[in-house]
Design an enzyme around this catalytic site. Sequence first.
Site, PDB file in Angstrom:
ATOM      1  N   CYS A  83      20.600  36.195  25.000  1.00  0.00           N
ATOM      2  CA  CYS A  83      20.580  36.780  26.348  1.00  0.00           C
ATOM      3  C   CYS A  83      21.950  37.199  26.848  1.00  0.00           C
ATOM      4  O   CYS A  83      22.057  37.833  27.900  1.00  0.00           O
ATOM      5  CB  CYS A  83      19.942  35.814  27.341  1.00  0.00           C
TER       6      CYS A  83
ATOM      7  N   CYS B 138      25.746  33.808  24.474  1.00  0.00           N
ATOM      8  CA  CYS B 138      24.455  33.505  23.859  1.00  0.00           C
ATOM      9  C   CYS B 138      24.007  34.692  23.001  1.00  0.00           C
ATOM     10  O   CYS B 138      23.993  35.827  23.481  1.00  0.00           O
ATOM     11  CB  CYS B 138      23.413  33.226  24.937  1.00  0.00           C
TER      12      CYS B 138
ATOM     13  N   LYS C 145      10.651   2.507   2.847  1.00  0.00           N
ATOM     14  CA  LYS C 145      10.721   3.938   2.565  1.00  0.00           C
ATOM     15  C   LYS C 145      11.354   4.224   1.204  1.00  0.00           C
ATOM     16  O   LYS C 145      12.192   3.457   0.719  1.00  0.00           O
ATOM     17  CB  LYS C 145      11.518   4.658   3.659  1.00  0.00           C
TER      18      LYS C 145
ATOM     19  N   GLU D 243       0.845  -1.200   0.000  1.00  0.00           N
ATOM     20  CA  GLU D 243       0.000   0.000   0.000  1.00  0.00           C
ATOM     21  C   GLU D 243       0.880   1.250   0.000  1.00  0.00           C
ATOM     22  O   GLU D 243       1.954   1.246   0.622  1.00  0.00           O
ATOM     23  CB  GLU D 243      -0.885   0.031   1.260  1.00  0.00           C
TER      24      GLU D 243
ATOM     25  N   TYR E 249      -7.000   1.623   6.292  1.00  0.00           N
ATOM     26  CA  TYR E 249      -6.043   0.570   5.941  1.00  0.00           C
ATOM     27  C   TYR E 249      -5.833  -0.508   7.003  1.00  0.00           C
ATOM     28  O   TYR E 249      -5.061  -1.438   6.776  1.00  0.00           O
ATOM     29  CB  TYR E 249      -4.684   1.180   5.594  1.00  0.00           C
TER      30      TYR E 249
ATOM     31  N   LYS F  21       2.515   4.419   1.320  1.00  0.00           N
ATOM     32  CA  LYS F  21       2.679   4.936   2.683  1.00  0.00           C
ATOM     33  C   LYS F  21       2.329   6.418   2.675  1.00  0.00           C
ATOM     34  O   LYS F  21       3.111   7.264   2.253  1.00  0.00           O
ATOM     35  CB  LYS F  21       4.097   4.728   3.205  1.00  0.00           C
TER      36      LYS F  21
ATOM     37  N   CYS G 113      16.645  32.663  29.529  1.00  0.00           N
ATOM     38  CA  CYS G 113      16.980  33.166  28.199  1.00  0.00           C
ATOM     39  C   CYS G 113      15.700  33.254  27.370  1.00  0.00           C
ATOM     40  O   CYS G 113      14.983  32.254  27.234  1.00  0.00           O
ATOM     41  CB  CYS G 113      17.979  32.235  27.521  1.00  0.00           C
TER      42      CYS G 113
ATOM     43  N   ASP H 130       1.572  10.205   3.681  1.00  0.00           N
ATOM     44  CA  ASP H 130       2.216  11.165   4.577  1.00  0.00           C
ATOM     45  C   ASP H 130       1.143  12.068   5.171  1.00  0.00           C
ATOM     46  O   ASP H 130       0.922  13.195   4.728  1.00  0.00           O
ATOM     47  CB  ASP H 130       3.253  11.983   3.807  1.00  0.00           C
TER      48      ASP H 130
ATOM     49  N   CYS I 234      23.842  27.586  26.060  1.00  0.00           N
ATOM     50  CA  CYS I 234      23.588  28.764  26.890  1.00  0.00           C
ATOM     51  C   CYS I 234      23.042  28.243  28.212  1.00  0.00           C
ATOM     52  O   CYS I 234      22.121  27.419  28.223  1.00  0.00           O
ATOM     53  CB  CYS I 234      22.559  29.676  26.226  1.00  0.00           C
TER      54      CYS I 234
END
Length: 670
Positions: free
Chosen positions: A416, A413, A319, A117, A231, A119, A436, A121, A431
Amino acid sequence: MTVSKQTIRDEIDALRQRIEHHIHRYHVLDDPEIADSEYDRLFKRLVELEEAHPEFASPSSPTQRVGAPAADKFETVPHTVPMLSLGNAMSEDEFREFDERIHRSLRSTEPIEYVAEPKLDGLGVELIYEDGALVVASTRGDGVNGENITANVKTIRAVPLRLHKGAAAPPARLEVRGEVIFPKQAFASLNQERANRGEPVFANPRNAAAGSLRQLDSRITATRALDMFCYAPGGPTGITAATHWEFLATLRRWGLKINPENRICHGPDEVIEYHRSMGARRAGLGYDVDGVVCKVNRLDLQQQLGMVARSPRWAVAFKFKAQQAQTRVNNIIPSVGRTGAITPVAELEPVALAGVTVSNASLHNMDEVVRKDVRIGDTVVIERAGDVIPYVVGVVLEQRTGNERKFHMPKACPVCGSPIVREEGEAAFRCIGMSCPAKLRESIRHYASKHALNIDGLGDKLVAQLIDKGLVRNIADLYTLTTQTLADLDRMGKKSAQNIIDAIEATKQTTLPRFVLGLGIPQVGEHMADVLAERFGTIEPLQQASEEQLLAVRDVGPETAREIRAFFEAPQNQQAIKAVLDAGVHPKAEQRVAGGELEGKTFVLTGTLSRPRDQVARAISAQGGRITSSVSKTTDYVVAGDDPGSKLEKAQKFGITVLSESDLRVLLGE
């Protein structure tokens, strides 16, 4: 002439049946029988009759697809059978390995018949029908519990509100699962409309589908052209089918939409050929797919093969290879995450990739930047992992001009100004400023999360409003909020506001493990928060503990000790914690069960467990047990999940008692 109530009822019933029939022909079979104008005339007549005769209202009427008034929140729905995820096969060789495992498990050399089948998304959804009527639709959620999105799913025209009887009547209760998707053409139209109104566009069809399904106002969902393919079964089906293919055919006869691209394949070669064909055709499909789902067709063989951890042994997601594109790195910027980790992000020349426009890609950490030698101005190859997350595969060196510039991590950072540290042996720079602004939203969400302070109702949108309006600048500011302050915010009534204030007030009597976890200290998860709470008893000695004292605590290593010490030494963090305590928060250590079978017993967890390890560790610790990371002769029990590895072998060598998860539950009294 007066028309009888029964005559009106008969006309309403007949109209509902005719309209649902035409919805099915148009949205499920893609084979309409009447013109749109005729459909509109029938629908208008039904609306008129139902408005004039509300006593004949029905939740399964086609008119209910327009959506319902906004809800306050989604209710939780438990799944009869967990909605599991699938294992992946990322190449043809890996798929053949899956096929070989099937044969070994079944001790058979005969070719296996599979159902292949596309796949999809989209978003996994479960439908529950009782006596043929749709009563509940829910999201996957955490696999065990989902969110009730019935009002939203009812707006999807491919979903029948009442099942067709077909050759045989549906069972009294039917649980069926499928994928809600946003077709490409409808997605493009939606984004164009949003752009015209000056609203942010969705990144891809999956995000648009997710956003549509999670609207509290289903009237908004009704304006989105969502679709759904079914499905799989949920709980026991009541369907007498010998194969998955027969099960799908039965669903189709009852009016549920089944993907016409599904195929029966005999053996791995036919599945691989189907996979290649779908891969070549994916761009021309009307919806996004990122692979092929392959399932053993015979249901008795599925039963025989069973499950492993959180996925079935009889199915795999085969996949597609990720799609790639070339583009230019315009800049590399340091981005601050919830824990303070500084991630180099490549700002790219926008490029179309797998149906979306990509303009940013994470470079993960400085080690990756150096290893791939990515520079500002480089031409790079980007890819979408699983067709979702874009990342830089590598640099096209032959296109370098000599004008490219290397990226250097800043010392402070960028948001901050707090120090950025990188512990020895760690990939990430961080950081360490607790308040922050860049990480404040995630820090507040983490503090309020279920396993931390558990402030029900303090969701993403509310946190964003509190920060944007300057009402919350650190976690201590939560305790200065009032019912009226919250009630004045968008989409917030006085009752909801009071509930949140009550939930915040309740955190003043929290436990020390929850409080420590909620602070968001790097390297400190649920189990480590339990360990620290057990050792120090209150927050003050933990704040003052030296690295040497921390290293003396079980399961605390050098990295963790340094992270904890650096966190509590930061002036910004000291101020925030003091303000929280001054607000009346009194975290107390949880009481462990004294004595009992687990008191003084040492456990090691190995393999894949059916629930998060932190949860298992907390359950053991609460009963007096102790968790260690390695097996030794002093270990009392090894809890082995799937694929346990070398720790199980070592336990067997030492003659240590090995427990399954079921054994552990018995030991815990669960």
